[in-house]
Structures are given as structure tokens and as C-alpha cells.
Design a protein around this motif. Structure first.
Motif, PDB file in Angstrom:
ATOM      1  N   PHE A  69      17.076  12.013  15.090  1.00 41.88           N
ATOM      2  CA  PHE A  69      17.498  11.342  13.871  1.00 41.88           C
ATOM      3  C   PHE A  69      16.339  11.224  12.899  1.00 41.88           C
ATOM      4  CE2 PHE A  69      20.840  10.277  16.757  1.00 41.88           C
ATOM      5  CZ  PHE A  69      21.965  10.319  15.958  1.00 41.88           C
ATOM      6  N   CYS A  70      16.612  11.629  11.678  1.00 45.80           N
ATOM      7  CA  CYS A  70      15.592  11.613  10.629  1.00 45.80           C
ATOM      8  C   CYS A  70      15.761  10.364   9.778  1.00 45.80           C
ATOM      9  CB  CYS A  70      15.733  12.840   9.739  1.00 45.80           C
ATOM     10  SG  CYS A  70      15.554  14.376  10.649  1.00 45.80           S
ATOM     11  N   GLU A  71      14.691   9.645   9.672  1.00 44.41           N
ATOM     12  CA  GLU A  71      14.704   8.425   8.871  1.00 44.41           C
ATOM     13  C   GLU A  71      13.739   8.601   7.706  1.00 44.41           C
ATOM     14  OE1 GLU A  71      13.423   3.717   9.365  1.00 44.41           O
ATOM     15  OE2 GLU A  71      13.163   5.118  11.026  1.00 44.41           O
ATOM     16  N   ALA A  72      14.165   8.227   6.520  1.00 47.67           N
ATOM     17  CA  ALA A  72      13.299   8.337   5.347  1.00 47.67           C
ATOM     18  C   ALA A  72      12.286   7.206   5.340  1.00 47.67           C
ATOM     19  CB  ALA A  72      14.152   8.299   4.074  1.00 47.67           C
ATOM     20  N   LYS A  73      11.038   7.534   5.137  1.00 43.19           N
ATOM     21  CA  LYS A  73       9.988   6.521   5.010  1.00 43.19           C
ATOM     22  C   LYS A  73       9.650   6.408   3.525  1.00 43.19           C
ATOM     23  CE  LYS A  73       8.514   5.158   8.389  1.00 43.19           C
ATOM     24  NZ  LYS A  73       9.072   4.055   9.203  1.00 43.19           N
ATOM     25  N   LEU A  74      10.467   5.621   2.839  1.00 41.31           N
ATOM     26  CA  LEU A  74      10.424   5.642   1.378  1.00 41.31           C
ATOM     27  C   LEU A  74       9.190   4.981   0.771  1.00 41.31           C
ATOM     28  CD1 LEU A  74      14.206   5.020   1.088  1.00 41.31           C
ATOM     29  CD2 LEU A  74      13.041   7.106   0.417  1.00 41.31           C
ATOM     30  N   ASP A  75       8.520   4.171   1.576  1.00 37.19           N
ATOM     31  CA  ASP A  75       7.326   3.532   1.022  1.00 37.19           C
ATOM     32  C   ASP A  75       6.225   4.547   0.721  1.00 37.19           C
ATOM     33  OD1 ASP A  75       7.334   3.575   4.006  1.00 37.19           O
ATOM     34  OD2 ASP A  75       5.252   2.993   3.687  1.00 37.19           O
ATOM     35  N   THR A  76       6.373   5.741   1.289  1.00 38.88           N
ATOM     36  CA  THR A  76       5.416   6.806   0.979  1.00 38.88           C
ATOM     37  C   THR A  76       5.465   7.163  -0.501  1.00 38.88           C
ATOM     38  OG1 THR A  76       5.734   7.646   3.219  1.00 38.88           O
ATOM     39  CG2 THR A  76       4.662   9.115   1.676  1.00 38.88           C
ATOM     40  N   LEU A  77       6.596   6.861  -1.122  1.00 46.34           N
ATOM     41  CA  LEU A  77       6.729   7.141  -2.554  1.00 46.34           C
ATOM     42  C   LEU A  77       5.854   6.234  -3.408  1.00 46.34           C
ATOM     43  CD1 LEU A  77      10.574   7.746  -2.866  1.00 46.34           C
ATOM     44  CD2 LEU A  77       8.756   9.443  -3.083  1.00 46.34           C
ATOM     45  N   LYS A  78       5.246   5.243  -2.762  1.00 43.01           N
ATOM     46  CA  LYS A  78       4.329   4.366  -3.501  1.00 43.01           C
ATOM     47  C   LYS A  78       3.267   5.171  -4.228  1.00 43.01           C
ATOM     48  CE  LYS A  78       3.267   1.482  -0.143  1.00 43.01           C
ATOM     49  NZ  LYS A  78       2.660   0.385   0.662  1.00 43.01           N
ATOM     50  N   GLU A  79       2.821   6.229  -3.578  1.00 42.70           N
ATOM     51  CA  GLU A  79       1.765   7.042  -4.185  1.00 42.70           C
ATOM     52  C   GLU A  79       2.233   7.645  -5.514  1.00 42.70           C
ATOM     53  OE1 GLU A  79       0.193  10.064  -1.582  1.00 42.70           O
ATOM     54  OE2 GLU A  79      -1.045  10.903  -3.194  1.00 42.70           O
ATOM     55  N   VAL A  80       3.480   8.128  -5.507  1.00 41.70           N
ATOM     56  CA  VAL A  80       4.039   8.694  -6.730  1.00 41.70           C
ATOM     57  C   VAL A  80       4.270   7.593  -7.756  1.00 41.70           C
ATOM     58  CG1 VAL A  80       5.969   9.967  -7.720  1.00 41.70           C
ATOM     59  CG2 VAL A  80       5.126  10.547  -5.433  1.00 41.70           C
ATOM     60  N   ALA A  81       4.855   6.499  -7.279  1.00 43.42           N
ATOM     61  CA  ALA A  81       5.149   5.377  -8.173  1.00 43.42           C
ATOM     62  C   ALA A  81       3.868   4.887  -8.841  1.00 43.42           C
ATOM     63  CB  ALA A  81       5.817   4.258  -7.391  1.00 43.42           C
ATOM     64  N   GLY A  82       2.816   4.813  -8.050  1.00 47.67           N
ATOM     65  CA  GLY A  82       1.550   4.326  -8.581  1.00 47.67           C
ATOM     66  C   GLY A  82       1.032   5.200  -9.706  1.00 47.67           C
ATOM     67  N   TRP A  83       1.189   6.488  -9.535  1.00 50.79           N
ATOM     68  CA  TRP A  83       0.708   7.397 -10.571  1.00 50.79           C
ATOM     69  C   TRP A  83       1.563   7.291 -11.824  1.00 50.79           C
ATOM     70  CZ3 TRP A  83       2.329  11.964 -13.114  1.00 50.79           C
ATOM     71  CH2 TRP A  83       1.307  12.586 -13.847  1.00 50.79           C
ATOM     72  N   VAL A  84       2.867   7.265 -11.613  1.00 44.83           N
ATOM     73  CA  VAL A  84       3.793   7.214 -12.744  1.00 44.83           C
ATOM     74  C   VAL A  84       3.686   5.877 -13.483  1.00 44.83           C
ATOM     75  CG1 VAL A  84       6.234   7.135 -13.371  1.00 44.83           C
ATOM     76  CG2 VAL A  84       5.412   8.880 -11.778  1.00 44.83           C
ATOM     77  N   ASP A  85       3.473   4.813 -12.722  1.00 45.81           N
ATOM     78  CA  ASP A  85       3.455   3.475 -13.314  1.00 45.81           C
ATOM     79  C   ASP A  85       2.363   3.291 -14.362  1.00 45.81           C
ATOM     80  OD1 ASP A  85       5.622   2.713 -11.896  1.00 45.81           O
ATOM     81  OD2 ASP A  85       4.577   1.442 -10.462  1.00 45.81           O
ATOM     82  N   GLN A  86       1.276   4.057 -14.216  1.00 48.08           N
ATOM     83  CA  GLN A  86       0.221   3.958 -15.229  1.00 48.08           C
ATOM     84  C   GLN A  86       0.762   4.216 -16.621  1.00 48.08           C
ATOM     85  OE1 GLN A  86      -3.366   6.422 -14.228  1.00 48.08           O
ATOM     86  NE2 GLN A  86      -1.883   7.550 -13.004  1.00 48.08           N
ATOM     87  N   TYR A  87       1.853   4.975 -16.683  1.00 51.02           N
ATOM     88  CA  TYR A  87       2.322   5.450 -17.977  1.00 51.02           C
ATOM     89  C   TYR A  87       3.635   4.828 -18.416  1.00 51.02           C
ATOM     90  CZ  TYR A  87      -1.287   8.788 -16.751  1.00 51.02           C
ATOM     91  OH  TYR A  87      -2.471   9.345 -16.378  1.00 51.02           O
ATOM     92  N   ARG A  88       4.104   3.826 -17.662  1.00 53.61           N
ATOM     93  CA  ARG A  88       5.382   3.195 -17.990  1.00 53.61           C
ATOM     94  C   ARG A  88       5.403   2.616 -19.395  1.00 53.61           C
ATOM     95  NH1 ARG A  88       9.534   2.368 -14.504  1.00 53.61           N
ATOM     96  NH2 ARG A  88       8.999   3.000 -12.386  1.00 53.61           N
ATOM     97  N   GLN A  89       4.242   2.184 -19.847  1.00 54.66           N
ATOM     98  CA  GLN A  89       4.166   1.602 -21.188  1.00 54.66           C
ATOM     99  C   GLN A  89       4.621   2.573 -22.260  1.00 54.66           C
ATOM    100  OE1 GLN A  89      -0.097   1.336 -22.454  1.00 54.66           O
ATOM    101  NE2 GLN A  89      -0.447   2.071 -20.377  1.00 54.66           N
ATOM    102  N   PHE A  90       4.690   3.873 -21.916  1.00 53.90           N
ATOM    103  CA  PHE A  90       5.014   4.877 -22.918  1.00 53.90           C
ATOM    104  C   PHE A  90       6.506   5.123 -23.091  1.00 53.90           C
ATOM    105  CE2 PHE A  90       0.608   5.803 -21.891  1.00 53.90           C
ATOM    106  CZ  PHE A  90       0.072   5.869 -23.167  1.00 53.90           C
ATOM    107  N   TRP A  91       7.329   4.411 -22.338  1.00 54.69           N
ATOM    108  CA  TRP A  91       8.761   4.543 -22.577  1.00 54.69           C
ATOM    109  C   TRP A  91       9.442   3.223 -22.231  1.00 54.69           C
ATOM    110  CZ3 TRP A  91       6.619   6.787 -18.165  1.00 54.69           C
ATOM    111  CH2 TRP A  91       7.130   6.364 -16.943  1.00 54.69           C
ATOM    112  N   ASN A  92      10.694   3.096 -22.593  1.00 51.77           N
ATOM    113  CA  ASN A  92      11.448   1.899 -22.239  1.00 51.77           C
ATOM    114  C   ASN A  92      12.481   2.245 -21.200  1.00 51.77           C
ATOM    115  OD1 ASN A  92      10.184   0.163 -24.070  1.00 51.77           O
ATOM    116  ND2 ASN A  92      11.398   1.048 -25.726  1.00 51.77           N
ATOM    117  N   THR A  93      12.401   1.597 -20.066  1.00 48.98           N
ATOM    118  CA  THR A  93      13.365   1.915 -19.025  1.00 48.98           C
ATOM    119  C   THR A  93      13.643   0.700 -18.173  1.00 48.98           C
ATOM    120  OG1 THR A  93      13.883   3.437 -17.253  1.00 48.98           O
ATOM    121  CG2 THR A  93      11.631   2.727 -17.411  1.00 48.98           C
ATOM    122  N   GLN A  94      14.394   0.943 -17.107  1.00 51.93           N
ATOM    123  CA  GLN A  94      14.855  -0.145 -16.245  1.00 51.93           C
ATOM    124  C   GLN A  94      13.753  -1.106 -15.842  1.00 51.93           C
ATOM    125  OE1 GLN A  94      16.240   1.107 -12.475  1.00 51.93           O
ATOM    126  NE2 GLN A  94      17.251  -0.816 -12.020  1.00 51.93           N
TER     127      GLN A  94
END
Lengths: 113, 113
Positions: A69-94
Motif C-alpha cells: 500500500f502506497c501512502e502519500a507523505k504530503l509534508d514533503t511538499l513543504k519544500e515546494v511550498a516554502g519556495w513558492v511562499d516567498q513569492y505569494r505577495q505577488f498575487w492574490n489567492t486563497q
DNA sequence: ATATTGTGTAAGCAAATACTTACATATATG
DNA sequence: CATATATGTAAGTATTTGCTTACACAATAT
């Protein structure tokens, strides 16, 4: 899939099929065949995609009899989120609007809720 | 870089060099040579990376004389953020606690506020 | 006009990717 | 034990990627 994969989350989610696999198992573990049933590509191809996801820490496997059984370890996406979050100020979203919504609720709690 | 690139943001940011280019020009436009000075790879290689970034909408170019200034279009990252945000609940960050706080407020509104 | 600067793009190449089919192996099940 | 099932993995292949060098060309500077 090469023998020596990059084991990098950014690279892992670059492939649309792998993103779909993650979507599929995000809320419930699935065994490999069940996952493969959702795709037109061959079962080994899916197996190889999952190997990449395992290597970058996005999926963990729990053996149960002959099934895995394959389980998603979604907290690994923190790395992506961290990179993207630097730039959140540049758009309006959720993320932003949730914050605003929260503030709105806080300001209105006394009066209308 | 192939002639027929995928023009996909996920694919574009999969490459570490391209992420560095974005970091570099996030807060100020730079011309191609200035960007290339920050990397050990050749100037044409950087040019090709920028081509990919242009094709997926992450960079726009403003011509000024013989120079071409590259500007990061960071709102294109919305697509990535949107996908990642679905899974924020699976780790602990501001977004998660905000969400829980929101639910708590909503559930309590009738009784105690 | 000639040289210099800034940049795009083509050609070539090694490595990585995303598949496929074929085969190996381990765990049920009759 | 003989099958069937669940899955991994190897080998082969067509594409894509990331990079290089060589060359083209327009905008400036001399």
C-alpha cells in the motif's frame, strides 16, 4: 525513469502522471494495481513513477501480504511550498484571502455571528 | 532544451538553475548577461533556460536598446501554489493553524460569541 | 565604416526520462 | 503442489533535457 534518479521533490512533481498519483493516494492508501487501474500506461510504468516518489520521500509503502500500500507523505511538499511562499505577495489567492476572511470574521464576531 | 518545450510551470521550476534564475530576478529585472554572470554555465545555456521560463509565462522580456531585461512573472506560480495548497493540512504551518482556527470560530459562533 | 556588445539560435552530444515487453519472485488460494 | 495474484526489475527504445561551440545579427561606440 533512470537508474539514478534525482530524488528531488521539484523534479518528482514535474511529471503530470506523478501529480495525479499523489492526488489519488492523498486521502487513502492504495496498492499498486489499484493505482495503475486509473492510468492508461502500463503497470510497470506506474511502478517506476512510484519508485521516484518513494525516492524523494513523497510516498511510503506498507507491505500487507503480497500487496504494497502506497501512502502519500504530503509534508514533503513543504519544500515546494516554502519556495513558492516567498513569492505569494505577488498575487492574490486563497492563502491571502483566507487570511483576510479570518480577519473579517474576527472583526465581525461581536456583531453578526 | 528541446525545440518543442512543454511550457509547463511545474516542469520549468523542476530545474534548480531555473529556480535560481527566478530567485535572481524576482525583485529586479536583469538583462541576460547580468543573469549569466551568476552561473558557471555558458551564456547560451542561460539563454535557453530563460526561453523555457518565457514559454511557460514565468518571465517576460522588455527590450531596451540592444539589451533585453528579464522580469519574473511570479503570479504564474499560482498554479503550483494551488496544487500544493490542497495538501497544506498535512503539515503544520500558518495555513493549517489558520484553517483550524477558522473552523473553531465557525463552530463556536452560535454558542459563545 | 569598423569594432564591440548583447543576444538568439542552430548543430551536436551525453545523459536523463518515460515508456514498453519480458521475466523473476513472493504470497495467497484451490 | 499448481495456479493465480501483486509487484519489482531488467533491457530496449524514442524523446527530451541541458549543455557546449559556432555563427548570425542588430544596436552602440569609436
Amino acid at each position: 525513469m533512470s537508474v539514478e534518479a534525482r530524488r528531488d521533490v521539484f523534479q518528482a512533481i514535474a511529471d503530470p502522471t506523478r501529480r495525479q498519483i499523489i492526488n489519488l493516494i492523498a486521502y487513502q492508501s492504495m496498492n499498486l494495481n489499484a493505482i495503475a487501474d486509473n492510468f492508461s500506461i502500463s503497470r510497470p510504468a506506474v511502478s517506476q513513477h512510484i519508485k521516484v516518489l518513494i525516492e524523494c520521500g513523497m510516498v511510503s509503502v506498507r507491505q500487507e501480504g503480497r500487496e504494497r500500500f502506497c501512502e502519500a507523505k504530503l509534508d514533503t511538499l513543504k519544500e515546494v511550498a516554502g519556495w513558492v511562499d516567498q513569492y505569494r505577495q505577488f498575487w492574490n489567492t486563497q492563502f491571502d484571502s483566507l487570511d483576510h476572511y479570518l480577519n473579517r470574521i474576527q472583526n465581525n464576531t461581536q456583531s453578526d455571528q
